[in-house]
Design a protein around this motif. Structure first.
Motif, PDB file in Angstrom:
ATOM      1  N   LYS A  84     -35.333  -6.480  -1.671  1.00 42.90           N
ATOM      2  CA  LYS A  84     -34.214  -6.449  -2.616  1.00 42.90           C
ATOM      3  C   LYS A  84     -34.129  -5.097  -3.331  1.00 42.90           C
ATOM      4  O   LYS A  84     -35.169  -4.481  -3.602  1.00 42.90           O
ATOM      5  CB  LYS A  84     -34.405  -7.577  -3.654  1.00 42.90           C
ATOM      6  CG  LYS A  84     -33.111  -8.304  -4.021  1.00 42.90           C
ATOM      7  CD  LYS A  84     -33.367  -9.367  -5.069  1.00 42.90           C
ATOM      8  CE  LYS A  84     -33.596 -10.754  -4.467  1.00 42.90           C
ATOM      9  NZ  LYS A  84     -33.952 -11.766  -5.460  1.00 42.90           N
ATOM     10  N   ASP A  85     -32.937  -4.665  -3.648  1.00 36.67           N
ATOM     11  CA  ASP A  85     -32.703  -3.397  -4.371  1.00 36.67           C
ATOM     12  C   ASP A  85     -33.373  -2.211  -3.649  1.00 36.67           C
ATOM     13  O   ASP A  85     -33.861  -1.279  -4.285  1.00 36.67           O
ATOM     14  CB  ASP A  85     -33.261  -3.443  -5.811  1.00 36.67           C
ATOM     15  CG  ASP A  85     -32.932  -4.738  -6.550  1.00 36.67           C
ATOM     16  OD1 ASP A  85     -31.806  -5.249  -6.349  1.00 36.67           O
ATOM     17  OD2 ASP A  85     -33.780  -5.235  -7.303  1.00 36.67           O
ATOM     18  N   GLY A  86     -33.443  -2.271  -2.336  1.00 38.37           N
ATOM     19  CA  GLY A  86     -34.079  -1.188  -1.575  1.00 38.37           C
ATOM     20  C   GLY A  86     -35.595  -1.203  -1.709  1.00 38.37           C
ATOM     21  O   GLY A  86     -36.270  -0.239  -1.317  1.00 38.37           O
ATOM     22  N   GLY A  87     -36.140  -2.299  -2.253  1.00 39.05           N
ATOM     23  CA  GLY A  87     -37.598  -2.403  -2.419  1.00 39.05           C
ATOM     24  C   GLY A  87     -37.992  -2.188  -3.871  1.00 39.05           C
ATOM     25  O   GLY A  87     -38.028  -1.053  -4.338  1.00 39.05           O
ATOM     26  N   GLN A  88     -38.286  -3.273  -4.586  1.00 33.77           N
ATOM     27  CA  GLN A  88     -38.587  -3.153  -6.022  1.00 33.77           C
ATOM     28  C   GLN A  88     -39.919  -2.435  -6.283  1.00 33.77           C
ATOM     29  O   GLN A  88     -40.175  -1.979  -7.394  1.00 33.77           O
ATOM     30  CB  GLN A  88     -38.619  -4.552  -6.665  1.00 33.77           C
ATOM     31  CG  GLN A  88     -37.246  -5.213  -6.663  1.00 33.77           C
ATOM     32  CD  GLN A  88     -37.283  -6.639  -7.198  1.00 33.77           C
ATOM     33  OE1 GLN A  88     -38.340  -7.243  -7.313  1.00 33.77           O
ATOM     34  NE2 GLN A  88     -36.112  -7.172  -7.538  1.00 33.77           N
ATOM     35  N   GLN A  89     -40.753  -2.323  -5.233  1.00 33.28           N
ATOM     36  CA  GLN A  89     -42.029  -1.608  -5.386  1.00 33.28           C
ATOM     37  C   GLN A  89     -41.844  -0.097  -5.468  1.00 33.28           C
ATOM     38  O   GLN A  89     -42.779   0.633  -5.779  1.00 33.28           O
ATOM     39  CB  GLN A  89     -42.978  -1.982  -4.226  1.00 33.28           C
ATOM     40  CG  GLN A  89     -42.678  -1.348  -2.876  1.00 33.28           C
ATOM     41  CD  GLN A  89     -41.511  -2.006  -2.150  1.00 33.28           C
ATOM     42  OE1 GLN A  89     -40.752  -2.807  -2.698  1.00 33.28           O
ATOM     43  NE2 GLN A  89     -41.335  -1.648  -0.883  1.00 33.28           N
ATOM     44  N   LYS A  90     -40.612   0.347  -5.177  1.00 30.93           N
ATOM     45  CA  LYS A  90     -40.394   1.809  -5.154  1.00 30.93           C
ATOM     46  C   LYS A  90     -39.903   2.383  -6.479  1.00 30.93           C
ATOM     47  O   LYS A  90     -39.685   3.584  -6.592  1.00 30.93           O
ATOM     48  CB  LYS A  90     -39.384   2.151  -4.045  1.00 30.93           C
ATOM     49  CG  LYS A  90     -39.896   1.854  -2.645  1.00 30.93           C
ATOM     50  CD  LYS A  90     -38.839   2.174  -1.589  1.00 30.93           C
ATOM     51  CE  LYS A  90     -39.246   1.656  -0.217  1.00 30.93           C
ATOM     52  NZ  LYS A  90     -38.117   1.596   0.715  1.00 30.93           N
ATOM     53  N   THR A  91     -39.717   1.525  -7.486  1.00 33.10           N
ATOM     54  CA  THR A  91     -39.192   2.019  -8.765  1.00 33.10           C
ATOM     55  C   THR A  91     -40.228   2.875  -9.510  1.00 33.10           C
ATOM     56  O   THR A  91     -41.437   2.716  -9.322  1.00 33.10           O
ATOM     57  CB  THR A  91     -38.807   0.844  -9.698  1.00 33.10           C
ATOM     58  OG1 THR A  91     -40.001   0.092  -9.974  1.00 33.10           O
ATOM     59  CG2 THR A  91     -37.778  -0.065  -9.062  1.00 33.10           C
ATOM     60  N   ASP A  92     -39.732   3.753 -10.369  1.00 31.38           N
ATOM     61  CA  ASP A  92     -40.631   4.572 -11.192  1.00 31.38           C
ATOM     62  C   ASP A  92     -41.472   3.699 -12.116  1.00 31.38           C
ATOM     63  O   ASP A  92     -42.644   3.994 -12.381  1.00 31.38           O
ATOM     64  CB  ASP A  92     -39.814   5.562 -12.045  1.00 31.38           C
ATOM     65  CG  ASP A  92     -39.236   6.668 -11.178  1.00 31.38           C
ATOM     66  OD1 ASP A  92     -39.676   6.816 -10.016  1.00 31.38           O
ATOM     67  OD2 ASP A  92     -38.328   7.370 -11.654  1.00 31.38           O
ATOM     68  N   GLU A  93     -40.862   2.623 -12.621  1.00 31.04           N
ATOM     69  CA  GLU A  93     -41.602   1.719 -13.512  1.00 31.04           C
ATOM     70  C   GLU A  93     -42.813   1.138 -12.790  1.00 31.04           C
ATOM     71  O   GLU A  93     -43.923   1.133 -13.327  1.00 31.04           O
ATOM     72  CB  GLU A  93     -40.729   0.543 -14.001  1.00 31.04           C
ATOM     73  CG  GLU A  93     -39.695   0.908 -15.036  1.00 31.04           C
ATOM     74  CD  GLU A  93     -38.320   1.113 -14.409  1.00 31.04           C
ATOM     75  OE1 GLU A  93     -38.245   1.616 -13.258  1.00 31.04           O
ATOM     76  OE2 GLU A  93     -37.327   0.762 -15.076  1.00 31.04           O
TER      77      GLU A  93
END
Lengths: 223, 223
Positions: free
Chosen positions: B44-53
């Motif tokens: 989802k969202d292009g991969g939630q593990q990739k966020t800066d947070e």
């Protein structure tokens, strides 16, 4: 190699340029364990690690494997943990539980997320699947950069002279071979100042020098 | 996710179908550690593990990560070792040093030589490099079979009811997710009678049932 395995000696099955053998050689040097070096050539004869005789030593048909204490152990990180438990002098893990976890986190980044994705047999398979030899370097470069991006961030938080503070640890043992491969595949190392700094320091330490590929009996050229 | 990380609770960052999260969930169940489940959707969202947070939690931008004891730890095998050292009750490693080495050898076969080669992002890269979606399954199948060939041989020597003798260990914790993936990619499991037998047994154990993907709060379909 005879099928009778002599378990009375300490024997390391190794290849001079293998990253995983390299880590274990450094660990053995720190633990001051003398061993017989048994070279397994990964390319000669279609790969000496693929013989039935060697499969008795390591059913994964991979190096390294260590005979020690009458036992045979495979997988470099499992060997390193055994050496640490078997001979706790010259520790390669800190005492603090959280520090140990971070060292193992760093070690697993290299040991699970980088090295296995760019070893010889995986790169051969990349060439086979794509039909293009030149894809091997692109593939290797991507996964090394991906892992080093994460590792460098952890080093910003935790490193000193070494990967974790000022004590050598398992994490450092995994570094030189991975930096060697990064250079081989033209990874832009300017993004990783801490990895570079620590690796330069490691290159001055006797145990790390002893374990260098170029110092092994099966070394073919200087590297 | 806020950038302020609350370290007062035990929090597992997990995705229901992730093999590496699955292992850690079983370990937490054995150690009877209650935790808050924080779902990170890998697609989802292009991969939630990739966020800066999330990168503040785990700089590898991968799951799982565990907040525990005021600390953050990434890499599943490092988390498992921490849990074993932090809470030795219900041990997941045998006492004997050689037995521990073999358990870690088995764990590393799955954790280094199989899982990393067939996870989501590597398979996406196989499709990208070959330009063929259908190459993903062929790639995954090859590396699972390669690892299971070695693992089955070790089990012939060392297994009982579990991977190592009759005590559950780290090696068992890695098995169900890998067999699940093997079935998903149509690996011929008839070559691996011991892996199948042990996995069937594991499927009956409460701690293993609790950790199943289908029993997680972010499960999307039964599996």
């Amino acid at each position: 190699m005879s099928t009778e395995i002599d378990k009375s000696k300490v024997v390391l099955y190794s290849y001079w340029r293998s990253s995983c053998s390299w880590r274990v050689r450094i660990a053995l040097a720190y633990k001051k364990i003398k061993y017989e070096y048994h070279a397994i050539h990964l390319l000669k004869d279609g790969g000496q690690q693929k013989t039935d005789e060697y499969a008795h030593i390591n059913p994964m048909k991979a190096i390294p494997a260590l005979i020690i204490d009458g036992h045979i152990i495979g997988q470099s990180l499992a060997i390193m943990e055994y050496l640490e438990e078997y001979r706790p002098e010259n520790p390669l893990l800190p005492k603090d539980l959280y520090a140990r976890a971070i060292v193992r986190q760093m070690m697993q980044i290299i040991g699970s997320d980088i090295q296995p994705l760019q070893n010889l047999k995986v790169l051969q398979t990349v060439a086979e699947f794509t039909g293009q030899e030149e894809k091997k370097a692109e593939w290797a470069k991507r996964w090394i950069a991906n892992g080093f991006n994460g590792l460098e961030k952890l080093l910003e938080k935790h490193s000193g002279q070494f990967c974790y503070g000022d004590q050598v640890s398992f994490a450092d043992l995994c570094l030189p071979a991975q930096v060697y491969n990064a250079n081989r595949f033209n990874v832009d190392m300017s993004h990783y100042p801490l990895i570079q700094k620590i690796n330069k320091h490691l290159a001055t330490i006797p145990e790390f020098i002893e374990a260098l590929p170029s110092n092994q009996p099966d070394a073919e050229v200087q590297c």
